[in-house]
Enzyme design. Sequence first.
Site, short mmCIF file in Angstrom:
data_model
loop_
_atom_site.label_atom_id
_atom_site.label_comp_id
_atom_site.label_asym_id
_atom_site.label_seq_id
_atom_site.Cartn_x
_atom_site.Cartn_y
_atom_site.Cartn_z
N VAL A 79 0.84 -1.21 0.00
CA VAL A 79 0.00 0.00 0.00
C VAL A 79 0.88 1.26 0.00
O VAL A 79 0.62 2.20 -0.76
CB VAL A 79 -0.97 -0.01 1.20
N ALA B 173 9.04 5.67 6.47
CA ALA B 173 9.70 4.72 7.38
C ALA B 173 9.41 3.29 6.93
O ALA B 173 8.27 2.96 6.58
CB ALA B 173 9.18 4.92 8.81
N ILE C 233 -13.40 1.37 -2.72
CA ILE C 233 -14.80 1.86 -2.62
C ILE C 233 -14.87 2.89 -1.48
O ILE C 233 -14.49 2.57 -0.36
CB ILE C 233 -15.78 0.71 -2.30
N GLU D 51 -3.42 -10.52 3.57
CA GLU D 51 -2.79 -9.98 4.78
C GLU D 51 -1.58 -10.84 5.16
O GLU D 51 -1.40 -11.96 4.64
CB GLU D 51 -3.78 -10.02 5.95
N LYS E 117 -13.65 -5.40 9.11
CA LYS E 117 -14.30 -4.41 8.23
C LYS E 117 -15.79 -4.32 8.51
O LYS E 117 -16.36 -3.23 8.56
CB LYS E 117 -14.05 -4.79 6.77
P1 NAP Z 1 3.20 -4.80 3.57
O1 NAP Z 1 3.34 -4.93 2.11
O2 NAP Z 1 3.65 -5.91 4.43
O3 NAP Z 1 3.94 -3.45 4.01
C1 NAP Z 1 4.21 -3.14 5.35
C2 NAP Z 1 5.25 -2.03 5.37
O4 NAP Z 1 5.46 -1.61 6.71
C3 NAP Z 1 6.61 -2.48 4.83
O5 NAP Z 1 7.14 -1.48 4.01
C4 NAP Z 1 7.48 -2.64 6.09
O6 NAP Z 1 8.84 -2.37 5.85
C5 NAP Z 1 6.86 -1.56 6.96
N1 NAP Z 1 7.09 -1.81 8.38
C6 NAP Z 1 6.74 -2.89 9.10
N2 NAP Z 1 7.11 -2.75 10.38
C7 NAP Z 1 7.73 -1.57 10.46
C8 NAP Z 1 8.36 -0.84 11.52
N3 NAP Z 1 8.41 -1.31 12.77
N4 NAP Z 1 8.88 0.38 11.25
C9 NAP Z 1 8.82 0.89 9.99
N5 NAP Z 1 8.24 0.25 8.96
C10 NAP Z 1 7.71 -0.95 9.20
O7 NAP Z 1 1.66 -4.54 3.96
P2 NAP Z 1 0.53 -3.86 3.06
O8 NAP Z 1 -0.16 -4.91 2.26
O9 NAP Z 1 1.08 -2.67 2.38
O10 NAP Z 1 -0.53 -3.44 4.19
C11 NAP Z 1 -0.32 -2.31 4.98
C12 NAP Z 1 -1.61 -1.97 5.72
O11 NAP Z 1 -2.64 -1.69 4.78
C13 NAP Z 1 -2.15 -3.11 6.59
O12 NAP Z 1 -2.77 -2.55 7.73
C14 NAP Z 1 -3.19 -3.77 5.71
O13 NAP Z 1 -4.20 -4.43 6.44
C15 NAP Z 1 -3.75 -2.56 5.02
N6 NAP Z 1 -4.41 -2.80 3.74
C16 NAP Z 1 -3.79 -3.57 2.80
C17 NAP Z 1 -4.42 -3.74 1.57
C18 NAP Z 1 -3.79 -4.57 0.48
O14 NAP Z 1 -4.46 -4.81 -0.54
N7 NAP Z 1 -2.54 -5.01 0.62
C19 NAP Z 1 -5.65 -3.14 1.32
C20 NAP Z 1 -6.25 -2.36 2.31
C21 NAP Z 1 -5.62 -2.17 3.52
P3 NAP Z 1 9.73 -3.27 4.85
O15 NAP Z 1 9.17 -2.98 3.49
O16 NAP Z 1 11.09 -2.80 5.02
O17 NAP Z 1 9.49 -4.69 5.28
N1 HSE Z 2 -6.38 -8.64 2.61
C1 HSE Z 2 -7.41 -7.71 2.34
C2 HSE Z 2 -8.39 -8.29 1.35
C3 HSE Z 2 -6.81 -6.44 1.79
O1 HSE Z 2 -8.05 -9.30 0.72
O2 HSE Z 2 -9.50 -7.79 1.22
C4 HSE Z 2 -7.80 -5.33 1.60
O3 HSE Z 2 -8.29 -4.85 2.81
#
Ligand code: NAP
Ligand code: HSE
Length: 444
Positions: A14, A43, A136, A190, A205
């Site tokens: 994200v 960060a 959405i 996730e 959600k």
């Molecule tokens: P992700 O790809 O695992 O990214 C997490 C990021 O956080 C990484 O860049 C990681 O660093 C960084 N991070 C973790 N611990 C940290 C710390 N202690 N200090 C600084 N940085 C740190 O996860 P994501 O899919 O982007 O999801 C992020 C959030 O958005 C979650 O809450 C998720 O539920 C939500 N979300 C995700 C989606 C989706 O489709 N993926 C959709 C809606 C909401 P590194 O890169 O160095 O490991």
């Molecule tokens: N893991 C979540 C999903 C990301 O599949 O819907 C979006 O919130």
Amino acid sequence: MRQVNLGIIGGGTVGGGVFRAIQRNGALMASRLGVSLSIARVAVRDAKKARAVRIPAKLLVTDWHAVVADPAVNLVVELMGGTTTARQVVLAALKLGKPVVTANKALLSAHGEELFKVAQQHGTNLYYEASVAGGIPIIKVLREGLIGNRITRLFGIVNGTCNYILTRMKDEGADFAAVLADAQRLGYAETPPDLDVDGHDAAHKTGILASLAHGFWVNPRHIYTEGIRSITRQDIEFARQLGYTIRLLGCVKTANGVRHKPPHPHRQSAIQVSVYPALIPNSHILANVNGVFNVVLVRGDVVGDTLYYGRGAGKDATASAVLSDLADAALDLKYKSNRRVPPFVPHERDGAVLSIDDVVSRYYVRLSVVDKPGVFAKIAAALARAKIGISSIIQPEGHEGETVPVILMIHDAPNAAMKRALAQIAKLAAIKGEPVMIRVENLE
Ligand code: NAP
Ligand code: HSE
């Protein structure tokens, strides 16, 4: 204020999507808002890691405290996930009076009430459009668009990963584990993906939507939650033959199972808030929401039915929702109107969630039965004793062997009565294995 400086915590799926979207449409947003968004710092855990979206090394830091505390940072964007450090990040920013944008539904589900209170105490705001249903704008819909309505029904397919898995299992007969691996590769799932497939992400959600719709913070422990691990290709195929599609459904309903009377005529009775796989009639639009797409159907007492559809996961859809919050936050900073639309307004003192035992549903039941005379009579008798009616029985041909699958479609019955009756049926000598029970929702 002409420029808002962003401190982003998290540069993964994200975070990378948001970085790229600001590069692409930042100037467009600035011309629309009259204020520009500038990324001051990002960060991450490991600054040396190769990233799908390249973030310039000069912006990357590994100490989130330094980003939140940086006096140049006006707005903190929490995109790291998890509920422990993320809570500290959000609290630290709010306590400095800095508005926060988050996509973190697990965090809100667990600590929303606390975080909203701290935002209020420090005269700032917490924005969370990206936490539910990806691209959405459903939070804005409930907080602003439908503010003049009482919400009587809300149904959502709100987990992109599960919808992607169920769609491919139905359309291609694909294997659960292989499709889950694809969902992870595409950045939908996730960490860990159990949050998706066991229904917890959808429960986070659905709880957020239920809280907004009904004005009390729904305790996640009160949300009945089932995931999709137990859904087999066989059930998907039988459902298809019966004219249904299986989807993981979030349900928020009033006046379903009327055991709990309202304590006061103007106050609501307990509401159903639950997440489970359900058979949805193929003729309903929700049965035709496929792949990573999400949908939310909201019924208001003034507006009637409304429907919201779009990509539910992935970097770009989620980035779009984050950008919407950034725009609101930037305008609020510019006009010093941080509390114009507060993050959550509790207004229902007597709100409560109905126990799943009291919820009334229809059911699809699959039994593995030793094909002997008199078995159907015993099954029907167990259901009759529980005052549960059968609407149809199907014993598909071509399943010869020691046991045959028998499908029962069951009329409306309380969940507790159904559970007790199935426990009795499971004890019959002719029944092999655990009965499979999936609820049927006609979305009325
Ligand atoms: P992700 O790809 O695992 O990214 C997490 C990021 O956080 C990484 O860049 C990681 O660093 C960084 N991070 C973790 N611990 C940290 C710390 N202690 N200090 C600084 N940085 C740190 O996860 P994501 O899919 O982007 O999801 C992020 C959030 O958005 C979650 O809450 C998720 O539920 C939500 N979300 C995700 C989606 C989706 O489709 N993926 C959709 C809606 C909401 P590194 O890169 O160095 O490991
Ligand atoms: N893991 C979540 C999903 C990301 O599949 O819907 C979006 O919130």
